[in-house]
Write an enzyme that holds these catalytic residues in place. Structure first.
Site, PDB file in Angstrom:
ATOM      1  CB  THR A   1       5.005  48.989  99.339  1.00 59.85           C
ATOM      2  OG1 THR A   1       5.550  49.407 100.523  1.00 59.85           O
ATOM      3  CG2 THR A   1       5.143  47.534  98.898  1.00 59.85           C
TER       4      THR A   1
ATOM      5  CB  THR B   1       2.926  51.570 101.050  1.00 61.05           C
ATOM      6  OG1 THR B   1       3.381  50.264 101.711  1.00 61.05           O
ATOM      7  CG2 THR B   1       2.347  51.154  99.995  1.00 61.05           C
TER       8      THR B   1
ATOM      9  CB  SER C   1      -2.253  45.093 103.498  1.00 58.18           C
ATOM     10  OG  SER C   1      -1.804  44.244 105.107  1.00 58.18           O
TER      11      SER C   1
ATOM     12  CG  ASN D   1       7.727  46.506 104.617  1.00 54.35           C
ATOM     13  OD1 ASN D   1       6.531  46.355 104.823  1.00 54.35           O
ATOM     14  ND2 ASN D   1       7.909  45.331 105.620  1.00 54.35           N
TER      15      ASN D   1
END
Length: 573
Positions: free
Chosen positions: A388, A370, A442, A390
């Site tokens: 991102t 990210t 997140s 991931n």
């Protein structure tokens, strides 16, 4: 780092310059950009110099990062951007999170014994969701920018075509992921040209990615999601055993959502709503902490209270949060001051709350991977952008002829309820995959504004993103400047596992002993890891900019953990 940590809440540091106060409504004296790579920051500055605004610069920075930071983000991934339009005063959250292919049912990710198959969830064609970042670039350029998309993408096209030097972090990441990436011919063609894997100092050219960017620049949305690029993406995924469809690419759309807003001390906070979990968690944690004078507390007592707020926010994340287009998220309740007061009442100020004592069932009612960049321009427009693929280099799969490294965001779904993903966080039905659904994130791009300052900040770091942004906000609240906030040592708790993790220098030995006496379990790095740039003992890559109204100053902070990042201020002509 230890010196900064000890001063964080004990001191209010003076501003770097003094001058006669200016009208708070005045514009910033130029533009400020902070990103994780010098070439990306320079791309944004170049576009500002051509007459672009913060949104044009964001497209340029994002696309350049897609070229020079494939370890963290790219056209094969997604992003969540928070925008502030100075003319209208409007804040908008733009959601370009990846979506689940229709074929990706939970059963596809289980082994013959019914257990989650981490390799399928994290590597190769089944790990990849439908990318969203190219649609983000088109949407922001067309709706908020001033320049044609072709001008904003020009720096990235040039860098992809002409090449850039491979840096240490990228070379280390490739070495760690090479066994996966060598499975796929399209990936080997990019990262192991002539059979030789990339190494630090090599000039990496990506002609296929340059051509993909050129089609995007010339044709907009259709240049990626239909036609030549789309056909190559689908063919490449399916050749490796996946099941993508052309109509799934053509049907992708970004979504504009209303940000989360709340107050903390003298700050108005604007941050990410679902499908991000970060904004709700920030609202919970900061409103739990609101009544406490953290700056005046001994270190152990302060860390204890912050950790207890983290514990409770991550517990709620596990059960309630998901794609708001598919599940009913109780956002109003979870972000209310009354709910935070109820959570605060469960905190023992002298003793840790074991996570297994917090209900494991719903009650009635995302390191190096990210990247983030922050921008303010001379008109007062601002962008907090987190994007991102991931995990490290995403799925590792580059469909031949595209140069596009695909994400492995399917691992961010609750593929098997109650089973932790790669970041150790769990989920249940609210975050289970369904066709077209967006996986919980997140990513927490955030704005802060007081009568004296405007701040843009964010960071990568998986599930630690949320707590790193929390500590950044607390740092600004304590009087630190942008660079000091970017350098802050960090600690983290996420409900389960029930342990406090920390960077070197984040928690003193004396405070660690006191926390253990309270009942906390700590996972601290060895002393020799202090200052270990790029090691597994340091987290995130926080990028932040601030406009100080008193003195009309612009400042940027780029995380010193990684030397390729850059914060720059461009004075207004």
């Amino acid at each position: 780092m230890k010196r900064i940590a000890s001063l964080l809440f004990a001191l209010l540091l003076p501003l770097a310059a003094t001058a006669a106060p200016v009208d708070p409504a005045a514009h910033p004296p130029g533009a400020a950009i902070a990103s994780a790579h010098t070439l990306a920051t320079d791309a944004g500055i170049e576009v500002i110099g051509r007459g672009g605004n913060a949104f044009d610069a964001a497209v340029a920075v994002s696309a350049a990062l897609s070229v020079v930071e494939p370890i963290s983000s790219g056209l094969g991934g997604g992003g969540l951007w928070l925008l502030h339009d100075a003319r209208s005063g409007r804040d908008v959250f733009v959601d370009a999170r990846e979506t689940s292919p229709a074929s990706a049912t939970p059963e596809r990710f289980l082994d013959k014994d019914g257990n989650l198959d981490p390799d399928r969830a994290q590597n190769g064609p089944w790990a990849a969701g439908i990318p969203g970042l190219p649609a983000m670039l088109v949407h922001v350029a067309e709706k908020y920018g001033r320049l044609p998309l072709s001008q904003s993408l020009a720096p990235a096209i040039r860098i992809a075509r002409d090449g850039f030097p491979v840096y240490a972090r990228m070379a280390r990441g490739y070495a760690a992921k090479r066994k996966v990436m060598d499975r796929y011919p399209g990936t080997r063609a990019v990262f192991s040209p002539n059979g030789k894997p990339i190494a630090e100092g090599d000039l990496l050219r990506q002609p296929d990615l340059a051509a993909t960017l050129q089609r995007l620049a010339a044709q907009g949305f259709d240049g990626f999601y239909r036609g030549t690029t789309a056909s190559k993406l689908v063919a490449g995924v399916n050749a490796q055993g996946g099941q993508w469809r052309l109509d799934e690419l053509a049907g992708y759309r970004v979504k504009e959502r209303e940000p989360i807003r709340f107050r903390y001390h003298d700050w108005d906070i604007v941050t990410a709503p679902p499908v991000s979990s970060g904004g709700i968690a920030l609202a919970q944690m900061l409103q739990i902490l609101e009544p406490y004078d953290l700056k005046a507390m001994p270190e152990a007592e302060r860390v204890h209270l912050v950790v207890e707020s983290m514990r409770r926010a991550f517990r709620d994340r596990t059960f309630y949060l998901g794609d708001p287009d598919f599940v009913q998220v109780p956002q109003r309740l979870l972000t209310s001051a009354d709910y935070a007061a109820g959570l605060r009442a469960t905190i023992n100020p002298a003793k840790a709350t074991p996570s297994n004592l917090l209900s494991g069932q719903p009650t009635p009612l995302e390191d190096e991977e990210t990247t983030h960049f922050s921008i303010i321009d001379a008109e007062g427009n601002r962008v907090a952008a987190t994007q991102t693929v991931n995990l490290l280099f995403g799925s590792g799969l580059v469909p031949p002829g595209t140069g596009v490294l695909l994400n492995n965001e399917m691992d961010d779904f609750a593929l098997k309820p109650g089973t932790p993903n790669a970041f150790g966080v769990m989920g249940y039905e609210a975050n289970a995959p369904k066709p077209g659904k967006r996986m919980l994130s997140s990513m927490t791009p955030t704005f802060m504004e007081s009568k004296d300052k405007v701040v843009v900040l964010g960071t990568p770091g998986g599930s630690r993103i949320i707590t790193m942004v929390l500590l950044g906000i607390l740092g600004y609240d304590a009087g630190l400047d942008a660079q000091q906030v970017a350098a802050l040592p960090r600690y983290h708790h996420q409900w389960l596992p029930d342990v406090i993790g920390a960077e070197p220098g984040a928690i003193s030995a004396q405070a660690a002993d006191a926390l253990r006496a309270m009942g906390h379990t700590l996972d601290l790095p060895p002393a020799e890891a202090e200052g270990g740039r790029g090691s597994s003992h340091v987290w995130g890559n926080l990028q932040t900019v601030e406009w100080v109204r008193d003195g009309n100053l612009l400042r940027g902070g780029s995380d010193p953990r990684y030397p390729e990042g850059k914060a720059a201020v461009l004075p207004q002509p």
